[in-house]
Scaffold this motif. Structure first.
Motif, PDB file in Angstrom:
ATOM      1  N   LYS B  37       0.647 -15.510  -4.712  1.00  0.00           N
ATOM      2  CA  LYS B  37       1.502 -16.656  -5.019  1.00  0.00           C
ATOM      3  C   LYS B  37       1.069 -17.335  -6.324  1.00  0.00           C
ATOM      4  O   LYS B  37      -0.114 -17.304  -6.663  1.00  0.00           O
ATOM      5  CB  LYS B  37       1.434 -17.681  -3.874  1.00  0.00           C
ATOM      6  N   THR B  38       2.033 -17.990  -7.003  1.00  0.00           N
ATOM      7  CA  THR B  38       1.642 -18.791  -8.163  1.00  0.00           C
ATOM      8  C   THR B  38       1.069 -20.102  -7.632  1.00  0.00           C
ATOM      9  O   THR B  38       1.278 -20.455  -6.471  1.00  0.00           O
ATOM     10  CB  THR B  38       2.861 -19.106  -9.053  1.00  0.00           C
ATOM     11  N   GLY B  39       0.373 -20.816  -8.499  1.00  0.00           N
ATOM     12  CA  GLY B  39      -0.268 -22.059  -8.089  1.00  0.00           C
ATOM     13  C   GLY B  39       0.733 -23.015  -7.455  1.00  0.00           C
ATOM     14  O   GLY B  39       0.478 -23.608  -6.410  1.00  0.00           O
ATOM     15  N   GLN B  40       1.890 -23.127  -8.088  1.00  0.00           N
ATOM     16  CA  GLN B  40       2.913 -24.050  -7.599  1.00  0.00           C
ATOM     17  C   GLN B  40       3.475 -23.579  -6.265  1.00  0.00           C
ATOM     18  O   GLN B  40       3.646 -24.362  -5.325  1.00  0.00           O
ATOM     19  CB  GLN B  40       4.028 -24.140  -8.642  1.00  0.00           C
ATOM     20  N   GLU B  41       3.712 -22.289  -6.198  1.00  0.00           N
ATOM     21  CA  GLU B  41       4.251 -21.707  -4.978  1.00  0.00           C
ATOM     22  C   GLU B  41       3.271 -21.922  -3.818  1.00  0.00           C
ATOM     23  O   GLU B  41       3.660 -22.264  -2.706  1.00  0.00           O
ATOM     24  CB  GLU B  41       4.468 -20.211  -5.209  1.00  0.00           C
ATOM     25  N   TYR B  42       1.989 -21.732  -4.117  1.00  0.00           N
ATOM     26  CA  TYR B  42       0.964 -21.907  -3.096  1.00  0.00           C
ATOM     27  C   TYR B  42       0.995 -23.327  -2.550  1.00  0.00           C
ATOM     28  O   TYR B  42       0.892 -23.553  -1.350  1.00  0.00           O
ATOM     29  CB  TYR B  42      -0.424 -21.586  -3.661  1.00  0.00           C
ATOM     30  N   ALA B  43       1.153 -24.287  -3.471  1.00  0.00           N
ATOM     31  CA  ALA B  43       1.118 -25.695  -3.068  1.00  0.00           C
ATOM     32  C   ALA B  43       2.312 -26.076  -2.205  1.00  0.00           C
ATOM     33  O   ALA B  43       2.202 -26.936  -1.335  1.00  0.00           O
ATOM     34  CB  ALA B  43       1.050 -26.586  -4.304  1.00  0.00           C
ATOM     35  N   THR B  44       3.448 -25.420  -2.402  1.00  0.00           N
ATOM     36  CA  THR B  44       4.652 -25.844  -1.695  1.00  0.00           C
ATOM     37  C   THR B  44       4.980 -24.993  -0.464  1.00  0.00           C
ATOM     38  O   THR B  44       5.874 -25.326   0.293  1.00  0.00           O
ATOM     39  CB  THR B  44       5.876 -25.835  -2.639  1.00  0.00           C
TER      40      THR B  44
END
Lengths: 291, 277
Positions: B37-44
């Motif tokens: 996952k990308t960092g943003q994807e991971y967070a959401t």
């Protein structure tokens, strides 16, 4: 060059040549540390200064009177209990997989796999598993048990159960594969004969499987117990011993290298060594008896 | 009635196996998900949601380069090869003389090796460290190597067990041909020990690859990191970037997974033999 030597002389040379290095290594790295450790345990050495004083039994007295040192043994109890659960599960899976099971090899591989992973990877996997909104919390929400979510590693009453759980996940497969090997060494004809006699699976378990692996079961149980007493990897990697998850080995390492009390740390190590040796000797006696 | 009982038992059996499979796989699969996952994807997203792009290997290159994992692999492989060759030679030499010659001190030597297995190395580390320090080996690759050679007696055991099954008449017939004891060891014993050597390679290989404690304690400098200490270092600087840590975890377990899948049978046997001391 050896060709012309008599076998008697050759014998002398080869015995010395082949045992010299191993014996030096064995003495230096297995026995010398134990001897030195005993010596240090009666001193107040900090580990680096050229001078130290003999303090007699003071270090031992500290360990058994200062609650800071002996309460950590309580933490071992969690790993101790986990060891029993681990053996039970390993025995259960080894038993059912020793009979014909669809995709048996697949299940065997899956159950064994965690014991091949390194402790750091497992530590991280379970930090991720237990963290808030991590794997465990999410799974609980999916199956409608969202109300159970909580700080698995933050709650001092739960932390050791969580860590012992991770430890169980790591080591169960190892016991499983050993049990499976022991069970499969029983000949097929024994089961066939008992089938004819009308024995059910439970009878077979009690009267064939259990006796045949009794020895190996005892061995693993006691290895598990000394493993529980010297638990280190998982709690050190995951929590560093914080939040009430400190184990005796973490404590010893910290006392030696962080607080530079090598004398005291040595005394702690001697205590640990003594416990492990007692447990191992009991094991050897039990194994002898079983033979 | 019997049939019904049998069916229920069978369902419970498979149910327990499936639960065990899920318990083993879910914690690992979510790590694979997170690593892609990308960092943003991971967070959401939550951990059980698969990544949107299955070919997003950005975290892997970040982990591999940032964590200097190539260096970790190189050091691990070097230590692994030297230790295994050393342990094989030393172990088989000792086992050879112990099993083939009845000399004075043989019993003592045998007991010394047996007794050493009783000492858990984790308990004596405090004093061992001082010895390694005295030998000026702290922070060199030879600290773990010499410890793996000197304190792990398991190879001696495996070879001793195996040598019992090799008939001494082979040695004797070679002696009739005039072979020296050295020739017998190198030309007859060592090649015949091949199956036991495979066991030693597997048991020691897995132990050394996975050992965290020894390299952590004896090789603090970054240049000497092995794969387990390299992974451990992700805890600090990448503490908030779980997607990168997850990639590092997967990188560290790929080699052992490949070894497991391709050598399954040997690994099972190796562990079964190596454990019964």
């Amino acid at each position: 060059m050896f060709k012309n030597m008599s076998y008697k002389n050759q014998r002398k040379i080869i015995i010395i040549a082949f045992s010299l290095i191993p014996v030096i290594l064995l003495f230096t790295f297995a026995y010398l540390p134990v001897i030195n450790m005993f010596k240090y345990s009666f001193t107040n050495w900090n580990g680096y200064s050229p001078e130290y004083k003999w303090v007699g039994l003071k270090n031992y007295r500290t360990i058994f009177t200062d609650p800071k040192y002996f309460t950590v043994f309580k933490v071992s109890l969690y790993y101790f209990v986990a060891t029993f659960v681990q053996m039970g599960l390993a025995l259960y899976f080894a038993t059912i997989l020793s009979f014909k099971v669809r995709a048996g090899n697949f299940f065997k591989g899956i159950i064994f796999f965690p014991s091949l992973l390194n402790g750091v990877a497992i530590g991280f996997i379970f930090l991720f598993f237990f963290k808030p909104d991590g794997t465990l919390d999410t799974v609980l929400q999916y199956i409608g048990l969202g109300s159970l979510t909580q700080g698995w590693l933050l709650n001092p009453n739960l932390i050791n159960i969580s860590l012992a759980g991770a430890s169980l996940w790591r080591y169960m497969g190892f016991n499983f594969i050993i049990f499976l090997g022991a069970i499969s060494s029983v000949g097929k004809d024994v089961y066939e004969a008992s089938d004819i006699d009308g024995a059910n699976k439970w009878h077979q378990f009690c009267h064939i499987i259990l006796p045949s692996i009794k020895r190996i079961l005892q061995l693993n149980l006691i290895l598990g117990i000394s493993g529980a007493i010297s638990a280190f990897d998982i709690p050190y990697i995951m929590t560093g011993g914080s939040n009430g998850s400190n184990t005796f080995v973490i404590q010893t390492i910290d006392v030696a290298f962080k607080y530079n009390k090598l004398g005291l740390a040595s005394a702690m190590a001697v205590v640990l060594l003594f416990i492990v040796i007692v447990v191992t000797v009991i094991q050897r006696l039990l194994v002898k008896e079983g033979e | 009635m019997y049939k019904l009982k049998y069916t229920i038992a069978s369902i419970l059996k498979y149910l327990s196996l499936i639960i065990a499979t899920l318990v083993v796989l879910i914690p690992i699969v979510v790590i694979i998900f997170a690593s892609l996952k990308t960092g943003q994807e991971y967070a959401t997203s939550n951990p059980l949601e698969p990544p949107t792009n299955w070919f997003n290997f950005a975290n892997y290159s970040k982990a591999f380069v940032g964590g200097k994992m190539l260096l970790g692999f190189a050091n691990t492989i070097f230590i692994l090869i030297v230790s295994i060759i050393g342990a094989t030679l030393i172990g088989s030499m000792v086992a050879y003389i112990l099993s083939r010659f009845k000399f004075r001190g043989r019993k003592l030597l045998m007991t010394a090796f047996l007794l050493a297995t009783l000492i858990p190395s984790v308990t004596t580390q405090v004093a061992t460290f001082k010895i390694i320090d005295f030998l000026h080996l702290v922070d060199t690759r030879f600290a773990p190597i010499i410890l793996y050679l000197g304190t792990d007696i398991i190879a001696v055991y495996i070879f001793l067990q195996f040598l019992d099954s090799i008939s001494e008449s082979l040695d004797e017939s070679a002696m009739l041909d005039g072979a020296s004891y050295f020739t017998i060891y190198f030309r007859i014993i060592l090649p015949l020990l091949a199956p036991a050597i495979v066991t030693v390679i597997i048991v020691k290989g897995v132990n050394i690859y996975n050992d965290f404690y020894t390299p952590f304690l004896y090789m603090p400098s970054q240049d000497l990191q092995v794969i387990s200490t390299a992974l451990f270092k992700f805890k600090g600087p990448y503490g908030s970037q779980w997607e990168v840590i997850c990639a590092a975890i997967i990188i560290s377990i790929i080699p052992i997974t490949i070894a497991f899948v391709s050598l399954q049978k040997y690994i099972y046997n190796g562990f079964a033999q190596g454990s019964v001391k």
